[in-house]
Motif scaffolding. Sequence first.
Motif, PDB file in Angstrom:
ATOM      1  N   ALA A 184     -25.478 -23.361   0.210  1.00 43.19           N
ATOM      2  CA  ALA A 184     -24.258 -23.140  -0.559  1.00 43.19           C
ATOM      3  C   ALA A 184     -23.193 -24.165  -0.194  1.00 43.19           C
ATOM      4  N   ALA A 185     -23.191 -24.658   1.035  1.00 39.12           N
ATOM      5  CA  ALA A 185     -22.168 -25.597   1.491  1.00 39.12           C
ATOM      6  C   ALA A 185     -22.585 -27.051   1.313  1.00 39.12           C
ATOM      7  N   GLU A 186     -23.783 -27.328   0.791  1.00 41.68           N
ATOM      8  CA  GLU A 186     -24.253 -28.713   0.684  1.00 41.68           C
ATOM      9  C   GLU A 186     -23.390 -29.567  -0.242  1.00 41.68           C
ATOM     10  N   PRO A 187     -22.979 -29.098  -1.425  1.00 38.96           N
ATOM     11  CA  PRO A 187     -22.124 -29.957  -2.256  1.00 38.96           C
ATOM     12  C   PRO A 187     -20.800 -30.314  -1.588  1.00 38.96           C
ATOM     13  N   ALA A 188     -20.241 -29.391  -0.846  1.00 43.59           N
ATOM     14  CA  ALA A 188     -18.981 -29.684  -0.159  1.00 43.59           C
ATOM     15  C   ALA A 188     -19.190 -30.722   0.933  1.00 43.59           C
ATOM     16  N   ALA A 189     -20.325 -30.650   1.634  1.00 44.12           N
ATOM     17  CA  ALA A 189     -20.614 -31.628   2.689  1.00 44.12           C
ATOM     18  C   ALA A 189     -20.898 -32.993   2.088  1.00 44.12           C
ATOM     19  N   ALA A 190     -21.563 -33.036   0.952  1.00 47.23           N
ATOM     20  CA  ALA A 190     -21.858 -34.308   0.306  1.00 47.23           C
ATOM     21  C   ALA A 190     -20.570 -34.964  -0.178  1.00 47.23           C
ATOM     22  N   ALA A 191     -19.627 -34.173  -0.654  1.00 50.75           N
ATOM     23  CA  ALA A 191     -18.363 -34.726  -1.112  1.00 50.75           C
ATOM     24  C   ALA A 191     -17.545 -35.274   0.055  1.00 50.75           C
ATOM     25  N   ALA A 192     -17.696 -34.662   1.231  1.00 48.03           N
ATOM     26  CA  ALA A 192     -16.955 -35.105   2.404  1.00 48.03           C
ATOM     27  C   ALA A 192     -17.634 -36.285   3.086  1.00 48.03           C
ATOM     28  N   GLY A 193     -18.851 -36.654   2.669  1.00 49.55           N
ATOM     29  CA  GLY A 193     -19.548 -37.784   3.265  1.00 49.55           C
ATOM     30  C   GLY A 193     -20.288 -37.422   4.542  1.00 49.55           C
ATOM     31  N   GLY A 194     -20.587 -36.146   4.766  1.00 49.76           N
ATOM     32  CA  GLY A 194     -21.306 -35.726   5.958  1.00 49.76           C
ATOM     33  C   GLY A 194     -22.808 -35.881   5.782  1.00 49.76           C
ATOM     34  N   ILE A 195     -23.527 -35.366   6.719  1.00 44.40           N
ATOM     35  CA  ILE A 195     -24.983 -35.426   6.679  1.00 44.40           C
ATOM     36  C   ILE A 195     -25.486 -34.325   5.757  1.00 44.40           C
ATOM     37  N   THR A 196     -26.399 -34.664   4.856  1.00 44.81           N
ATOM     38  CA  THR A 196     -26.959 -33.675   3.939  1.00 44.81           C
ATOM     39  C   THR A 196     -28.044 -32.875   4.639  1.00 44.81           C
ATOM     40  N   LEU A 197     -28.517 -31.846   3.977  1.00 41.10           N
ATOM     41  CA  LEU A 197     -29.562 -31.011   4.542  1.00 41.10           C
ATOM     42  C   LEU A 197     -30.834 -31.818   4.753  1.00 41.10           C
ATOM     43  N   GLY A 198     -31.172 -32.666   3.804  1.00 44.21           N
ATOM     44  CA  GLY A 198     -32.377 -33.486   3.942  1.00 44.21           C
ATOM     45  C   GLY A 198     -32.286 -34.447   5.112  1.00 44.21           C
ATOM     46  N   GLN A 199     -31.123 -35.051   5.320  1.00 45.50           N
ATOM     47  CA  GLN A 199     -30.960 -35.957   6.452  1.00 45.50           C
ATOM     48  C   GLN A 199     -31.018 -35.201   7.783  1.00 45.50           C
ATOM     49  N   GLY A 200     -30.460 -34.020   7.806  1.00 47.71           N
ATOM     50  CA  GLY A 200     -30.513 -33.215   9.023  1.00 47.71           C
ATOM     51  C   GLY A 200     -31.931 -32.821   9.378  1.00 47.71           C
ATOM     52  N   LEU A 201     -32.704 -32.403   8.373  1.00 48.82           N
ATOM     53  CA  LEU A 201     -34.101 -32.055   8.627  1.00 48.82           C
ATOM     54  C   LEU A 201     -34.900 -33.283   9.041  1.00 48.82           C
ATOM     55  N   ALA A 202     -34.581 -34.446   8.463  1.00 47.07           N
ATOM     56  CA  ALA A 202     -35.269 -35.677   8.862  1.00 47.07           C
ATOM     57  C   ALA A 202     -34.967 -36.017  10.320  1.00 47.07           C
ATOM     58  N   LEU A 203     -33.731 -35.834  10.744  1.00 47.52           N
ATOM     59  CA  LEU A 203     -33.383 -36.098  12.142  1.00 47.52           C
ATOM     60  C   LEU A 203     -34.082 -35.130  13.087  1.00 47.52           C
ATOM     61  N   LEU A 204     -34.201 -33.868  12.678  1.00 52.04           N
ATOM     62  CA  LEU A 204     -34.957 -32.910  13.495  1.00 52.04           C
ATOM     63  C   LEU A 204     -36.420 -33.313  13.587  1.00 52.04           C
ATOM     64  N   GLY A 205     -36.978 -33.760  12.462  1.00 54.23           N
ATOM     65  CA  GLY A 205     -38.371 -34.198  12.454  1.00 54.23           C
ATOM     66  C   GLY A 205     -38.595 -35.437  13.295  1.00 54.23           C
ATOM     67  N   ILE A 206     -37.598 -36.298  13.366  1.00 55.77           N
ATOM     68  CA  ILE A 206     -37.719 -37.497  14.194  1.00 55.77           C
ATOM     69  C   ILE A 206     -37.710 -37.128  15.676  1.00 55.77           C
ATOM     70  N   GLY A 207     -36.980 -36.091  16.047  1.00 57.54           N
ATOM     71  CA  GLY A 207     -36.922 -35.676  17.444  1.00 57.54           C
ATOM     72  C   GLY A 207     -38.142 -34.906  17.912  1.00 57.54           C
ATOM     73  N   LEU A 208     -38.911 -34.354  16.973  1.00 56.74           N
ATOM     74  CA  LEU A 208     -40.075 -33.560  17.359  1.00 56.74           C
ATOM     75  C   LEU A 208     -41.119 -34.334  18.167  1.00 56.74           C
ATOM     76  N   PRO A 209     -41.503 -35.565  17.790  1.00 55.42           N
ATOM     77  CA  PRO A 209     -42.521 -36.250  18.596  1.00 55.42           C
ATOM     78  C   PRO A 209     -42.110 -36.430  20.050  1.00 55.42           C
TER      79      PRO A 209
END
Length: 145
Positions: A62-87
């Motif tokens: 629900a908060a993703e459009p507001a974060a995208a407008a503010a220039g923050g990290i999107t949900l997809g980028q956050g999940l990608a960063l979590l996936g990068i840390g897993l290995p």
Amino acid sequence: MTGLIACLVLPVAATLGAGIWLELKPRRLSAAWLKGGLLANVALFGLGLATVMLVGVQDVLAAEPAAAAAGGITLGQGLALLGIGLPTGLAAIAAALALGPIGSAALAVIAEKPEMFGRTLVYMGLAEGIAIYGLVMSILLLGKL
């Protein structure tokens, strides 16, 4: 959301409190009692984590459009960063599981034959290489982001 975080913190705090209490006032407890307490804490933590995953994702979406407008990290980028840390995290856990028996065996061998130190050091380095591979994979994946 505060209640969900409390569901996650409560079992951890209870486990720490029980550990401190048993350290200060040691007494004999049956294995069944300890197993039951551990299972109850794991079940409560799993239930709280599942609740956060199910309910918290709705808040994030629900908060993703507001974060995208503010220039923050999107949900997809956050999940990608979590996936990068897993290995790195999983490789570090695997290296720790490998180093435990190797280290204890190396200490036993060195106690009997001190000249075997170099050979045991090589074996420990091979086990530690697992963590290095995970770190290299994370660095390579981070370059692709």
